[in-house]
Enzyme design. Structure first.
Site, PDB file in Angstrom:
ATOM      1  CG  ASP A   1      12.977 -24.025  21.091  1.00 29.15           C
ATOM      2  OD1 ASP A   1      11.717 -25.035  21.560  1.00 29.15           O
ATOM      3  OD2 ASP A   1      12.101 -23.452  22.152  1.00 29.15           O
TER       4      ASP A   1
ATOM      5  CE  LYS B   1       3.726 -20.390  39.843  1.00 31.92           C
ATOM      6  NZ  LYS B   1       3.832 -20.866  38.579  1.00 31.92           N
TER       7      LYS B   1
ATOM      8  CE  LYS C   1       4.629 -11.238  42.111  1.00 32.59           C
ATOM      9  NZ  LYS C   1       3.142 -10.335  41.919  1.00 32.59           N
TER      10      LYS C   1
END
Length: 721
Positions: free
Chosen positions: A35, A111, A323
């Site tokens: 970057d 997800k 979770k």
DNA sequence: CACCCTCGAGTTCA
DNA sequence: CTCGAGGGTG
């Protein structure tokens, strides 16, 4: 005013650099430069164009339409860190996780393969929107808020609601597959390359400087409405407006699903699912596919169900997140260096596609090894188009039962390297033909044979003059990990040999400007001036001459000798002369060298033309001795450390050097002998292996502690004392 | 001799 | 990432 040719040239270079980097990042999903480098080039280009506005042209990335990388982002430090998730890939690993966390209610959700964001609300008002970035610091994209319809700027209050003073909402921004197709249609219609996948499209759309676009339109409006406005200025206004319109339209089509909270001041909630309910009641988009399940069996059913129906969903998913629902229980389980212990991502297996095996060609490597390589009908897998896949050796072809013309199953191993799994036997029609390994080297016509009886690898034994091997050796010696000679890559190696400027690697270091001038590859212009690449090569060769001895040993391409073995030899003998003079028995005493390798080394030195290479290198000024370096403190003595994934402040080689210079051993594979596994973003199976074997895992910060303060401090950093 | 580990080599996409 | 092969251990 005329523009200096140098400025024009530099401008073209920068445009190419930036455009290529963008394409690799967004269209091909493979970043090629950092970057920081990207920003540097972009900035230089902006400055150049400011100085010479005449240079600004349509192909410049500074002018390009949305959906691509932006220049500088405002940084945003997340009040509470955004964690990554640990991954599991099968039930065995999932069961191991269940065993670790114990019995709980589990919240399961999909997800989404999108872009993670953090939205910060103050007293119910959206204050900042940022991308995940490193987890600690992301990019502030608040400027785009105005155009995002997926996220409420103000939370909706019901009676008696008191919003928390500070609330961080975490979620995933994404394009639905339908929107993704639409966006790509628009992108290609304006002559740009399509995004490789919805995730990149979402990232590209959100990470653009929309404020710059707005400013550009304002500027163009002012000019076009000025008294002296001409048609060019009007056209420019139209162009900028169109671009802004496309960019905002793309932003408005992004979707969002929230899936977590960070800092939440002033209110308490008992469970993750309660949190979602609350967020939903405030008007934030939650998924209705979230389920709280009470048993392992139910969780597995959820995983299976969505595995089967993963393509029926409106957006891409790459797995399921599980979770522990109770926040109190989450607290008890806590975090590792990089991820919560109370959550896990179950990743679905990589996609397998079918394509046709068109042909099998063979390649000749630098050691003469013959490698069959499948050419397949180009096919899109996991974000890129695959045309070739290695088959390793002739036995592999037989073992996999492949016939030329077969339909085959293909996947990307580790999501990167294409791999042919096997044929689709049902689809054979009798036209398929067997593949035969060649008996002669395709490059030099020499006979092929295994080096030793029972070896599976076929080799071209014409080490000295097979062009493929010569080229391979030159390329290898010039590569980053060996002598790191810029200007000596595939093309240069080919030119040096084909134009007969050198006869083998022995002549390399005595190259001069005069000699290089004989090759078209190294000159430019009508009067055959020495080209830049030639000057670079000569300068780099000079630098290489004093590199450490072990690098020269690797540069000789002796069989079985790579960096670790070369370093062991160097430590023991300190000069190439002494290694050449050592009898095999002496060499075999070194750890990692047995009889086979020892004899292979002595035989290598016995070869006349090999000895000549060394003579020539010496005459040209190569330093083939190891000066004794005063070694510093050795806090890592006796430790074996594996580095995987990417680091911010180290290259892979750099990290290895930090380890070895402190007396540690940098190894490439995780085993039970591994003392530490250093894991950066993008780590794959090595991290999984480390978890499996219970080896301590360090992030980059932990690695730095290990380097400076030793193993005890690193363990303490992990809370393992 | 069987096994595990490490190293070497070739590798795909732009 | 993957396979092959050498080294070393029990």
């Amino acid at each position: 005013m005329s523009i200096p040719a140098a400025a024009r040239k530099r401008r073209d270079e920068l445009v190419d650099l930036v455009n290529e980097a963008r394409a690799n990042y967004y269209q091909h999903d493979k970043p090629t430069i950092s970057d920081a480098d990207y920003d540097k080039y972009f900035q230089e280009l902006v400055e150049l164009e400011t100085k010479h506005p005449e240079l600004v042209a349509g192909d410049s990335p500074t002018q390009s339409v949305g959906g691509e990388a932006s220049d500088e982002f405002g940084e945003f430090e997340h009040p509470t860190r955004m964690w990554s998730l640990d991954n599991v890939f099968d039930y065995e690993e999932l069961d191991a996780w269940f065993a670790r966390v114990g019995n709980h209610n589990f919240l399961c959700e999909l997800k989404i393969d999108g872009l993670a964001i953090n939205a910060v609300y103050r007293n119910g008002v959206l204050e900042t929107l940022a991308t995940r970035g490193s987890g600690a610091v992301g990019e502030n994209v608040t400027a785009s808020l105005e155009y995002l319809t997926c996220i409420p700027k103000q939370l909706t209050a019901s009676k008696g609601t008191k919003f928390p003073e500070l609330l961080e909402v975490r979620g995933e921004v994404y394009f639905s597959l339908a929107e993704f197709d639409q966006i790509n249609l628009e992108v290609t219609a304006t002559g740009r390359t399509a995004f490789a996948n919805p995730r990149n499209a979402a990232a590209g759309t959100l990470r653009q400087r929309i404020d710059n676009r707005v400013a550009a339109v304002a500027e163009a409006t002012k000019r076009a409405e000025g008294k002296t406005a001409d048609s060019k200025q009007v056209a420019s206004l139209t162009k900028h407006s169109d671009e802004l319109q496309r960019a905002t339209s793309a932003l408005s089509r992004l979707g969002l699903i929230v899936h977590g909270i960070g800092t939440h001041e002033g209110f308490e909630i008992p469970t993750q699912s309660h949190a979602y309910e609350l967020l939903k009641s405030w008007g934030l988009p939650t998924s209705d596919r979230v389920k709280v399940l009470k048993s392992v069996a139910e969780v597995k059913k959820y995983v299976e169900h969505h595995g089967e129906h993963r393509h029926d969903i409106e957006h891409d998913i790459d797995g399921v997140v599980i979770k522990v629902d109770s926040l109190a229980e989450q607290d008890e389980l806590g975090f590792t260096a990089r991820a919560p212990r109370w959550a896990i991502a179950y990743k679905y297996p990589p996609t397998v596609v079918r394509t046709r095996l068109l042909d099998i060609g063979v390649q000749v490597g630098r050691t003469g090894r013959i490698t069959p390589r499948a050419a397949v009908e180009p096919v899109l897998v996991a974000g890129s188009t695959v045309s070739f896949a290695t088959l390793h050796n002739g036995y592999e072809v037989v073992r996999k039962g492949l016939l030329l013309g077969d339909m085959v199953f293909l996947r990307k191993a580790g999501d990167v390297i294409p791999e042919i799994l096997g044929p689709v036997v049902e689809l054979r029609d009798g036209s398929e033909r067997e593949f035969q390994m060649p008996t002669k080297c395709p490059e030099c016509g020499s006979k092929l044979a295994p080096e030793k009886e029972d070896d599976k690898d076929l080799r071209c034994l014409n080490t000295r003059s097979c062009p493929a091997q010569l080229r391979g050796r030159l390329e290898h010696l010039g590569s980053r990990s060996i002598l790191d000679i810029e200007g000596l890559g595939e093309k240069a190696a080919r030119a040096l040999l084909e134009d007969k400027i050198i006869s083998d690697e022995g002549d390399l270091f005595s190259l001069t400007a005069e000699i290089l001038q004989q090759s078209d590859f190294f000159v430019k212009g009508a009067n055959r001036e020495l080209a830049e690449n030639a000057k670079l090569l000569l300068a780099q060769l000079e630098i290489a001459k004093t590199k450490p001895l072990w690098r020269f040993i690797c540069a000789l391409s002796m069989r079985h000798i790579g960096p670790p073995t070369a370093q062991a030899l160097t430590r023991e003998f300190t000069s190439l002369e002494r290694i050449a003079a050592a009898p095999a028995e002496k060499l075999a005493q070194i750890e990692g060298i047995g009889q086979t390798i020892a004899e292979s080394i002595t035989q290598w030195f016995a070869e006349d033309w090999h000895a000549e290479i060394i003579e020539k290198w010496k005459r040209a000024g190569c330093v083939l001795e190891q000066e004794l370096v005063e070694s510093g403190p050795q806090p890592l003595a006796g430790l074996t450390i594996v580095v995987t994934g990417t680091m911010v402040d180290f290259t892979r080689d750099g990290a290895s050097e930090e380890i070895t210079s402190r007396g540690g051993k940098a190894s490439g594979s995780v085993s039970k002998n591994t003392d530490f596994v250093v894991v950066g973003p993008g780590a794959g199976s090595k991290e999984t292996k480390a978890i499996e074997l219970g080896r301590p895992i360090l992030d980059e910060a932990g690695f730095k502690i290990l380097l400076s303060d030793g193993p005890a401090a690193a363990l303490a950093h992990l809370g393992l004392a």
